[in-house]
Design a protein around this motif. Structure first.
Motif, PDB file in Angstrom:
ATOM      1  N   ASP A 236       0.825  -1.206   0.000  1.00 30.51           N
ATOM      2  CA  ASP A 236       0.000   0.000   0.000  1.00 30.51           C
ATOM      3  C   ASP A 236       0.862   1.260   0.000  1.00 30.51           C
ATOM      4  N   SER A 237       1.986   1.205   0.710  1.00 32.80           N
ATOM      5  CA  SER A 237       2.880   2.365   0.773  1.00 32.80           C
ATOM      6  C   SER A 237       4.119   2.226  -0.105  1.00 32.80           C
ATOM      7  N   PHE A 238       4.620   0.995  -0.260  1.00 34.97           N
ATOM      8  CA  PHE A 238       5.887   0.804  -0.962  1.00 34.97           C
ATOM      9  C   PHE A 238       5.739   0.159  -2.345  1.00 34.97           C
ATOM     10  N   GLY A 239       4.538  -0.272  -2.702  1.00 36.34           N
ATOM     11  CA  GLY A 239       4.342  -0.897  -4.003  1.00 36.34           C
ATOM     12  C   GLY A 239       4.225   0.122  -5.123  1.00 36.34           C
ATOM     13  N   ASP A 240       4.380  -0.334  -6.356  1.00 37.49           N
ATOM     14  CA  ASP A 240       4.251   0.509  -7.534  1.00 37.49           C
ATOM     15  C   ASP A 240       2.785   0.541  -7.949  1.00 37.49           C
ATOM     16  N   PRO A 241       2.136   1.723  -7.923  1.00 37.84           N
ATOM     17  CA  PRO A 241       0.717   1.795  -8.298  1.00 37.84           C
ATOM     18  C   PRO A 241       0.430   1.255  -9.694  1.00 37.84           C
TER      19      PRO A 241
END
Length: 341
Positions: A236-241
């Motif tokens: 949610d914070s570190f993934g690639d959208p």
């Protein structure tokens, strides 16, 4: 199955047609149109992973002998039972969370003609599960065990939702309510049982197995479900959208997330002030400060270490299982989620 997804999808049409023709209630044309639209809108649209996992697990449990056509069909029926259960949970969950979108479209209750009728629609989805199971499984030796399994999972999931709602409400007043232990309980009950244990439990029952003989496998699957949710929170914070297909909003939404509870364990007073002042705010500057603090606390490394240790522990527990076929089922679940991006 030659094409499991298309076979699975076709069976949905069969179930929906049967429910619309259900002789136990005399639906008029308006009600039939409503049900038709409501089912398509809420039961379809997801990845269908939980439902498909029943047929996949059952095939592995057959240990080399291909399921016949009836067995494939019944495995898919059980899979759709899980998809119906998930739809019921999500319709009501969106109302409680005041959510805007679900699966890339407005939440069902957000549609102008629906509103709070969605509460009853959720209950209709829930009641349809027993109608489906009665039609296809009544008289089977595992029928009562199947109902017990769904009842147990529903009880655990709704209890987890209760804990999540209460914790979030309290968290708005005092973020220190978000602890590692509270997070673990929420995730285990709200997510892990229905998304990981339930598909395998269904496949075991269809295979003629007694669930009491697979308690350790159940524990392993629940642990996988917790691991899966922690991955979600991390991404949610570190993934690639672009890869995820969505932009994470856990920080803005005041979520009791894994990253937050891990941060709370290791912050100093200055960092704690930053966290508490900026968490749960939709201002992009506040979100950026929280994410910068996560990086400062090196939570990427903390997650990487958690993932490594969890994978090794799960593999060890799986390989300790006496039944090699069950080992294969558990490993198939683990390898789908390990290191996912």
């Amino acid at each position: 199955m030659s094409n499991p997804r298309s076979t699975f999808r076709r069976i949905y049409e069969t179930l929906m047609a049967e429910l619309l023709r259900d002789g136990s209630f005399d639906f008029d044309d308006d009600a039939l149109r409503w049900l038709d639209h409501m089912l398509d809108y809420n039961v379809l649209g997801g990845k269908l992973n939980c439902g498909l996992a029943v047929a996949e697990s059952y095939k592995l449990l057959k240990a080399g002998s291909e399921p016949n056509e009836e067995e494939e069909f019944l495995a898919c029926i059980l899979g759709w039972g899980i998809e119906w259960l998930q739809a019921y949970f999500l319709v009501l969950d969106d109302i409680m969370d005041n959510s805007q979108t679900r699966r890339g479209k407005p939440c069902w209750y957000r549609l102008p003609k629906v509103g709070l009728i969605a509460i009853n629609d959720g209950l209709v989805l829930h009641s349809q599960i027993s109608q489906i199971f009665k039609r296809y499984f009544y008289g089977k030796p595992y029928y009562v065990d199947l109902l017990d399994l769904f009842n147990e999972v529903e009880f655990r999931t709704t209890s987890g939702e209760l804990l999540d709602q209460i914790t979030t409400s309290e968290g708005h007043k005092d973020l220190s309510k978000y602890t590692v232990d509270v997070y673990r309980r929420i995730v285990e009950y709200k997510t892990a049982y229905y998304s990981f244990y339930l598909p395998v439990g269904c496949a075991l029952l269809l295979s003629g197995k007694n669930l009491d003989d697979y308690v350790q496998a159940k524990r392993i699957l629940v642990e996988m479900g917790v691991y899966f949710q922690i991955q979600d929170d991390y991404l949610d914070s570190f993934g690639d959208p672009e890869v995820l297909g969505k932009i994470g909003t856990d920080i803005e939404d005041f979520k009791c997330s894994w990253l937050f509870v891990q941060a709370l364990v290791c912050v100093d007073e200055r960092q704690k002030d930053i966290l508490f002042e900026n968490y749960g705010k939709s201002d992009p500057a506040c979100v950026a400060k929280v994410k910068a603090l996560y990086k400062e606390l090196n939570l990427e490394r903390v997650f990487s270490e958690y993932e490594r240790e969890t994978y090794e522990k799960l593999i060890s527990h799986i390989e300790a299982q006496p039944n090699e076929v069950v080992q294969a089922v558990l490993k198939s679940f683990l390898h789908k989620i390990h290191m996912r991006k």
